[in-house]
Design a protein around this motif. Structure first.
Motif, PDB file in Angstrom:
ATOM      1  N   GLU A 217      29.479  17.877  43.847  1.00 45.45           N
ATOM      2  CA  GLU A 217      30.632  18.066  42.955  1.00 45.45           C
ATOM      3  C   GLU A 217      30.930  19.539  42.740  1.00 45.45           C
ATOM      4  O   GLU A 217      32.095  19.963  42.768  1.00 45.45           O
ATOM      5  CB  GLU A 217      30.344  17.399  41.608  1.00 45.45           C
ATOM      6  CG  GLU A 217      31.438  17.616  40.568  1.00 45.45           C
ATOM      7  CD  GLU A 217      31.020  17.147  39.184  1.00 45.45           C
ATOM      8  OE1 GLU A 217      31.386  16.023  38.821  1.00 45.45           O
ATOM      9  OE2 GLU A 217      30.307  17.909  38.478  1.00 45.45           O
ATOM     10  N   SER A 218      29.881  20.349  42.538  1.00 44.87           N
ATOM     11  CA  SER A 218      30.084  21.772  42.263  1.00 44.87           C
ATOM     12  C   SER A 218      30.734  22.480  43.443  1.00 44.87           C
ATOM     13  O   SER A 218      31.572  23.373  43.264  1.00 44.87           O
ATOM     14  CB  SER A 218      28.740  22.435  41.927  1.00 44.87           C
ATOM     15  OG  SER A 218      27.832  22.304  42.999  1.00 44.87           O
ATOM     16  N   VAL A 219      30.377  22.085  44.656  1.00 39.55           N
ATOM     17  CA  VAL A 219      30.942  22.712  45.857  1.00 39.55           C
ATOM     18  C   VAL A 219      32.406  22.308  46.025  1.00 39.55           C
ATOM     19  O   VAL A 219      33.269  23.154  46.286  1.00 39.55           O
ATOM     20  CB  VAL A 219      30.124  22.316  47.107  1.00 39.55           C
ATOM     21  CG1 VAL A 219      30.795  22.849  48.371  1.00 39.55           C
ATOM     22  CG2 VAL A 219      28.702  22.841  46.999  1.00 39.55           C
ATOM     23  N   GLN A 220      32.697  21.024  45.882  1.00 42.48           N
ATOM     24  CA  GLN A 220      34.079  20.555  46.014  1.00 42.48           C
ATOM     25  C   GLN A 220      34.980  21.214  44.979  1.00 42.48           C
ATOM     26  O   GLN A 220      36.108  21.625  45.290  1.00 42.48           O
ATOM     27  CB  GLN A 220      34.124  19.035  45.874  1.00 42.48           C
ATOM     28  CG  GLN A 220      33.460  18.289  47.020  1.00 42.48           C
ATOM     29  CD  GLN A 220      33.512  16.785  46.827  1.00 42.48           C
ATOM     30  OE1 GLN A 220      33.786  16.284  45.734  1.00 42.48           O
ATOM     31  NE2 GLN A 220      33.238  16.040  47.887  1.00 42.48           N
ATOM     32  N   THR A 221      34.485  21.317  43.748  1.00 44.92           N
ATOM     33  CA  THR A 221      35.278  21.935  42.683  1.00 44.92           C
ATOM     34  C   THR A 221      35.535  23.405  42.981  1.00 44.92           C
ATOM     35  O   THR A 221      36.658  23.911  42.827  1.00 44.92           O
ATOM     36  CB  THR A 221      34.545  21.808  41.333  1.00 44.92           C
ATOM     37  OG1 THR A 221      34.199  20.443  41.101  1.00 44.92           O
ATOM     38  CG2 THR A 221      35.415  22.314  40.196  1.00 44.92           C
ATOM     39  N   TYR A 222      34.498  24.096  43.418  1.00 51.23           N
ATOM     40  CA  TYR A 222      34.619  25.519  43.726  1.00 51.23           C
ATOM     41  C   TYR A 222      35.637  25.749  44.830  1.00 51.23           C
ATOM     42  O   TYR A 222      36.463  26.665  44.766  1.00 51.23           O
ATOM     43  CB  TYR A 222      33.245  26.060  44.144  1.00 51.23           C
ATOM     44  CG  TYR A 222      33.003  27.502  43.789  1.00 51.23           C
ATOM     45  CD1 TYR A 222      32.557  27.861  42.526  1.00 51.23           C
ATOM     46  CD2 TYR A 222      33.213  28.518  44.718  1.00 51.23           C
ATOM     47  CE1 TYR A 222      32.319  29.189  42.192  1.00 51.23           C
ATOM     48  CE2 TYR A 222      32.980  29.840  44.403  1.00 51.23           C
ATOM     49  CZ  TYR A 222      32.533  30.170  43.140  1.00 51.23           C
ATOM     50  OH  TYR A 222      32.307  31.487  42.820  1.00 51.23           O
TER      51      TYR A 222
ATOM     52  N   ALA B  57      42.879   9.445  33.856  1.00 54.85           N
ATOM     53  CA  ALA B  57      43.882  10.501  34.004  1.00 54.85           C
ATOM     54  C   ALA B  57      43.291  11.895  33.827  1.00 54.85           C
ATOM     55  O   ALA B  57      43.938  12.891  34.128  1.00 54.85           O
ATOM     56  CB  ALA B  57      45.014  10.296  33.000  1.00 54.85           C
ATOM     57  N   VAL B  58      42.064  11.957  33.313  1.00 60.26           N
ATOM     58  CA  VAL B  58      41.399  13.238  33.086  1.00 60.26           C
ATOM     59  C   VAL B  58      40.121  13.282  33.916  1.00 60.26           C
ATOM     60  O   VAL B  58      39.338  12.328  33.915  1.00 60.26           O
ATOM     61  CB  VAL B  58      41.056  13.448  31.597  1.00 60.26           C
ATOM     62  CG1 VAL B  58      40.400  14.812  31.395  1.00 60.26           C
ATOM     63  CG2 VAL B  58      42.306  13.333  30.737  1.00 60.26           C
ATOM     64  N   ARG B  59      39.922  14.374  34.614  1.00 58.43           N
ATOM     65  CA  ARG B  59      38.697  14.560  35.384  1.00 58.43           C
ATOM     66  C   ARG B  59      38.002  15.828  34.915  1.00 58.43           C
ATOM     67  O   ARG B  59      38.639  16.879  34.785  1.00 58.43           O
ATOM     68  CB  ARG B  59      39.014  14.653  36.883  1.00 58.43           C
ATOM     69  CG  ARG B  59      37.777  14.835  37.737  1.00 58.43           C
ATOM     70  CD  ARG B  59      38.055  14.621  39.211  1.00 58.43           C
ATOM     71  NE  ARG B  59      38.991  15.599  39.755  1.00 58.43           N
ATOM     72  CZ  ARG B  59      39.138  15.818  41.068  1.00 58.43           C
ATOM     73  NH1 ARG B  59      38.443  15.105  41.951  1.00 58.43           N
ATOM     74  NH2 ARG B  59      40.012  16.713  41.494  1.00 58.43           N
ATOM     75  N   VAL B  60      36.712  15.723  34.659  1.00 57.07           N
ATOM     76  CA  VAL B  60      35.920  16.872  34.227  1.00 57.07           C
ATOM     77  C   VAL B  60      34.828  17.111  35.255  1.00 57.07           C
ATOM     78  O   VAL B  60      34.044  16.207  35.563  1.00 57.07           O
ATOM     79  CB  VAL B  60      35.297  16.649  32.836  1.00 57.07           C
ATOM     80  CG1 VAL B  60      34.516  17.887  32.401  1.00 57.07           C
ATOM     81  CG2 VAL B  60      36.384  16.320  31.815  1.00 57.07           C
ATOM     82  N   ARG B  61      34.783  18.324  35.789  1.00 59.57           N
ATOM     83  CA  ARG B  61      33.791  18.654  36.814  1.00 59.57           C
ATOM     84  C   ARG B  61      33.065  19.947  36.455  1.00 59.57           C
ATOM     85  O   ARG B  61      33.580  20.774  35.694  1.00 59.57           O
ATOM     86  CB  ARG B  61      34.476  18.796  38.183  1.00 59.57           C
ATOM     87  CG  ARG B  61      35.148  17.524  38.668  1.00 59.57           C
ATOM     88  CD  ARG B  61      35.641  17.678  40.106  1.00 59.57           C
ATOM     89  NE  ARG B  61      36.806  18.542  40.209  1.00 59.57           N
ATOM     90  CZ  ARG B  61      37.342  18.928  41.380  1.00 59.57           C
ATOM     91  NH1 ARG B  61      36.792  18.540  42.510  1.00 59.57           N
ATOM     92  NH2 ARG B  61      38.408  19.709  41.388  1.00 59.57           N
ATOM     93  N   LEU B  62      31.870  20.109  37.010  1.00 60.64           N
ATOM     94  CA  LEU B  62      31.035  21.272  36.730  1.00 60.64           C
ATOM     95  C   LEU B  62      30.842  22.085  38.004  1.00 60.64           C
ATOM     96  O   LEU B  62      30.617  21.532  39.083  1.00 60.64           O
ATOM     97  CB  LEU B  62      29.663  20.846  36.194  1.00 60.64           C
ATOM     98  CG  LEU B  62      29.649  19.839  35.046  1.00 60.64           C
ATOM     99  CD1 LEU B  62      28.210  19.548  34.628  1.00 60.64           C
ATOM    100  CD2 LEU B  62      30.453  20.342  33.862  1.00 60.64           C
ATOM    101  N   THR B  63      30.894  23.414  37.869  1.00 54.63           N
ATOM    102  CA  THR B  63      30.660  24.280  39.020  1.00 54.63           C
ATOM    103  C   THR B  63      30.155  25.629  38.536  1.00 54.63           C
ATOM    104  O   THR B  63      29.756  25.780  37.386  1.00 54.63           O
ATOM    105  CB  THR B  63      31.951  24.424  39.858  1.00 54.63           C
ATOM    106  OG1 THR B  63      31.632  25.086  41.086  1.00 54.63           O
ATOM    107  CG2 THR B  63      33.037  25.177  39.115  1.00 54.63           C
ATOM    108  N   ASP B  64      30.169  26.616  39.413  1.00 59.36           N
ATOM    109  CA  ASP B  64      29.714  27.982  39.185  1.00 59.36           C
ATOM    110  C   ASP B  64      28.187  28.076  39.262  1.00 59.36           C
ATOM    111  O   ASP B  64      27.515  27.128  39.646  1.00 59.36           O
ATOM    112  CB  ASP B  64      30.255  28.552  37.869  1.00 59.36           C
ATOM    113  CG  ASP B  64      30.485  30.064  37.957  1.00 59.36           C
ATOM    114  OD1 ASP B  64      30.411  30.618  39.067  1.00 59.36           O
ATOM    115  OD2 ASP B  64      30.737  30.689  36.919  1.00 59.36           O
TER     116      ASP B  64
END
Length: 870
Positions: A484-489, A245-252
């Motif tokens: 992942e970083s691109v999708q999150t951004y 239920a929780v998703r943690v992603r990295l970006t920037d």
């Protein structure tokens, strides 16, 4: 001629000292490899790709100096269906990440700061706060009951009491609670949102986000910058054992740079290996000799190592564009060896294996090779004077690589060839040519005028459409879309509330900042404007009065002493008791509230099913966790917010203050109304802001201005290359008309390249634009070989397509297409677009060189013969 004697003496010296020369090159190569290992690095910093002298770059550099907190950042994005889980996960993650000063210099999570927790209700408007007070008043009694017995028994007792009060005619809203519990029973990963139940906001979001900003420290030992800190963050995230239920992603910044460099590196390593394999296969077919292939590949490999060492010595660090030099070198550096080995092969066949075949081959092709190496180098060097420093670096390395390649071709390759002279008994090396190939080779001789007329028609059609060629300014479109970083951004960009592509305006004093904010808020493409004083709640006295009223009926809520553990038998009894209550109540259908009736029936069905499967004691324990795990965090937040006091600007924490006010400037952050994934929307937003104030900076402005700078750099580079190559051809080519014909055929190939870009819908971008001046140099090279051989064979009635020069152009073009073209299959979109554009361009140049250029020469020659005859 003196130059001929020098060339022959040069080859004779190489043949005489071939062993010493080969050993010297081996030693140099080994030394170069060790030097590369010790001195060559890779930089992920994309900010240095363009000149610091550009006006917008100066603004950006000044902003980074004033607010260094925003450099080298990783943005952790925590997402969940409920605000509760997003917040609680962010708090746990913040706590787990705090102690690693070697990798993380700063952790910024303002929602955990006492200032914002205690002032949370002060940021509500009066209406929102009053609605919240009414909502809390309606649940206070039941919430107090639950906190006295905070377990499944206490919760179900609270629900039973609420249903009883509802049955007695009291106006109690219990549907939201039943809805939340049913959601949890429908989905084992969903935990009841007590914040939603306590909140007055009835608008539900599809996803709730919390943000933690980290400023990272680069480790000198890591191969890919950012790898260690990102690995550490992901290890910490895994240690939390989060559910689905929780998703943690990295970006920037750091995450985007690391994943882009990783994509580019993997793409280039793969491309280098595939290039060598494909080049070897094409050479084997084209040269028809294993020994000639081996000598060519050895020369190519040694030259690549020397070029890489040159890059390490003169540049030190490669950037995300200049790392492509290796693939470009393989595709272009092999051209010189192809032409020399094919001419040598042809000379051996022509002389029956004469001992001076290598000397004669070098004598015939030396001038062409030198001229071609210079024109190819010019194609690369043309970017050096431009503001596009990232490509200027590539131009410097690859252009110098072409000169290194010609040196190795004229020294190491002859030394290797002389070790084992090529021998063949077959003098007619083209007798097995396919009938279709023979037909194609005769077309320019039979239909030169028709070919030129057809070319003119296609040329006019393509030129009329050139205005449709576009430039993609979005740097995200260069990266691997699967990262992942691109999708999150991209997800954040879609939401104006969380868009990381905001714009920044710096003002030196408060009055100027206030005046600017009032004016910017009137712009129709601006969604919101935030500055330092927005962090101070407005109308505090009225809000504090409401908060005091809430305190009167809520009191201090405890989360510690009343948490009694119960066993599974007691949980079962609690469920059975509630089922009986629900059974009684569901028997009286509520015509006035069918939705409530539906939720009651649904809850009864769920609990009955749970009782029937209660042999596993974990079922009820898991249910208790689902229903109550988020409660403590909300009570803590509620208690903190109810302790609100009047605050002043001076109460804002320094860590927050320094992100908005430097020693020289106030920062104003401007958020777009539209989705800036759309380039047209980004252009509109930037144009409107710059029309208001041309000192605005930020990611949208950088993208637009960088795109304009790159287009200008391309135009300048193409102009520099065209002028320099034109002058060079006019000076060094004997027949001046041939120089013009070569240039015209190359320009035709360039227009064809643009035409194919339109047909296949390929926009220009920051990566593939470098190929256009390069194609000019490559096209001129092939044209020089064809024109030079045409003049050599003039008067002999020999078809130039049966010579080693034409074969060399075809083989070298194919090796270049296959080596550079395999970049088109890269997962990194920018690299792939460069490979695709160069493939189309090289194919266009080959058609222009092998069909249009010979047709020009043959047509011109026929006109001269007609004049002579007449």
């Amino acid at each position: 001629m003196n130059i001929d004697r020098i060339i022959i003496s040069w080859v004779q010296s190489i043949e005489r000292f071939r062993i010493a020369i080969i050993i010297a090159f081996i030693v140099l190569t080994v030394f170069s490899i060790f030097y590369i290992i010790d001195n060559l690095g890779v930089s992920t910093d994309t900010t240095d790709m363009l000149s610091e002298e550009l006006a917008w770059r100066k603004l950006d550099i000044e902003y980074e100096k004033q607010f260094p907190q925003f450099n080298d950042n990783v943005l952790i994005v925590i997402e969940s269906e409920t605000a509760d889980q997003a917040t609680d996960t962010a708090i746990r993650l913040h706590t787990a990440l705090k102690d690693n000063p070697k990798l993380i210099s700063d952790i910024y999570y303002p929602n955990l700061l006492p200032y914002f927790r205690q002032s949370a209700f002060l940021f509500f408007n009066d209406e929102e706060l009053q609605d919240l007070a009414d909502q809390l008043a309606s649940v206070q009694a039941f919430l107090g009951t639950l906190l006295q017995d905070k377990n499944l028994r206490g919760l179900f007792t609270m629900i039973s009491n609420a249903i009883q009060h509802k049955e007695d005619g009291e106006d109690i809203e219990i549907k939201p609670l039943l809805l939340e519990i049913n959601r949890a029973l429908d989905n084992e990963n969903y935990n009841v949102s007590w914040q939603r139940l306590m909140s007055s906001d009835k608008v539900e979001k599809s996803v709730y986000r919390e943000f933690i900003m980290l400023q990272t420290l680069e480790s000198k030992e890591e191969l890919l910058p950012g790898a260690d800190v990102l690995a550490h963050i992901r290890t910490v995230i895994r240690s939390l054992n989060l559910n689905d239920a929780v998703r943690v992603r990295l970006t920037d910044g750091t995450a985007l740079s690391y994943e882009e460099l990783k994509s580019v590196s993997e793409a280039n390593i793969q491309a280098i290996i595939i290039s060598f394999i494909l080049v070897a296969i094409i050479l084997l077919i084209g040269l028809d000799s294993i020994w000639l292939v081996i000598t060519s590949l050895i020369t190519l490999f040694f030259g690549l190592i020397a070029t890489t060492a040159f890059a390490a010595a003169t540049v030190g660090e490669l950037n995300l564009i200049s790392v492509a030099f290796a693939v470009l070198y393989i595709g272009l550096g092999i051209d010189f060896t192809v032409h020399l080995t094919l001419r040598y092969r042809e000379q051996v066949h022509a002389t029956g294996g004469s001992n001076n075949a290598l000397q004669q081959a070098m004598l015939h092709i030396f001038r062409s090779l030198i001229l071609c190496s210079i024109t190819t180098a010019i194609g690369f060097y043309s970017f050096i004077p431009t503001d596009y420093q990232g490509v200027a670096e590539l131009g410097w390395i690859a252009g110098s690589g072409m000169l290194i390649s010609i040196i190795y071709t004229l020294t190491l390759l002859p030394a290797l060839l002389s070790l084992r002279p090529y021998q063949s008994n077959d003098k007619n090396i083209y007798k097995n040519s396919h009938k279709i190939v023979i037909l194609l080779t005769t077309l320019p001789y039979k239909y030169s005028k028709q070919i030129l007329i057809f070319t003119l028609i296609v040329l006019i059609a393509f030129i009329s459409q050139l205005y449709r060629v576009t430039f993609d300014i979005n740097t995200l479109n260069l990266q691997d879309p699967e990262n992942e970083s691109v999708q999150t951004y991209r997800d954040l960009l879609k939401d104006s509330d969380s868009s990381p592509w905001s714009s920044i305006l710096l003002k030196e004093n408060r009055s100027d900042a206030i005046a600017a904010i009032k004016e910017i808020e009137q712009l129709d493409l601006v969604d919101d404007v935030i500055w330092y004083e927005d962090l101070l709640p407005k109308d505090q006295e009225d809000k504090l009065f409401i908060i005091d009223e809430i305190n009167l009926f809520m009191g201090q809520l405890s989360t510690e002493a009343t948490k009694e553990q119960i066993n599974n038998i007691e949980r079962t009894v609690a469920v059975e008791t509630l089922v009986k209550k629900l059974d009684y109540f569901s028997g009286h259908e509520l015509e006035s509230n069918p939705e409530l009736y539906s939720e009651i029936r649904k809850l009864k069905t769920h609990l009955t099913t749970l009782l029937n499967n209660s042999s596993d004691n974990m079922n009820l324990l898991s249910l208790e966790k689902q229903l109550l795990s988020n409660l403590d965090g909300r009570i803590h937040s509620l208690n903190d917010a109810l302790n609100a006091e009047h605050v002043e600007l001076g109460d804002i924490p320094a860590t927050v203050h320094d992100r908005w006010v430097s020693h020289k400037h106030y920062k104003i952050e401007i958020f777009p109304r539209e989705d800036l994934n759309d380039n047209a929307a980004m252009k509109r937003f930037v144009d409107q802001l710059q029309a208001y104030d041309n000192t605005v900076i930020g990611s949208p402005i950088i993208n637009i201005e960088a795109g304009a700078a790159v287009i200008t750099a391309f135009k300048n580079a193409f102009t520099y290359a065209l002028i320099t190559i034109t002058l060079l051809l006019l000076v060094l080519i004997k027949v001046k008309g041939d120089a013009v014909i070569i240039l015209v055929s190359v320009l035709v190939g360039s227009v064809f390249t643009f035409g194919f870009m339109l047909i296949f819908n390929i926009p220009l971008n920051f990566a593939n634009i470098i190929g256009l001046p390069l194609l000019l140099g490559i096209g001129v090279d092939s044209g020089i070989h064809i024109a030079d051989r045409f003049r050599q064979e003039q008067g002999t009635n020999k078809n130039i397509f049966t010579t080693s020069s034409s074969r060399g152009v075809i083989v070298s073009s194919l090796t270049t297409i296959c080596s550079i073209g395999n970049l088109a299959f890269s997962s990194h979109t920018g690299t792939a677009s460069m490979g695709l554009l160069l493939t189309l361009g090289l194919a266009s140049m080959m058609v222009s060189t092998m069909m249009i250029l010979p047709a020009f020469l043959i047509w011109q020659d026929s006109l001269q013969k007609q004049k002579t005859t007449s």
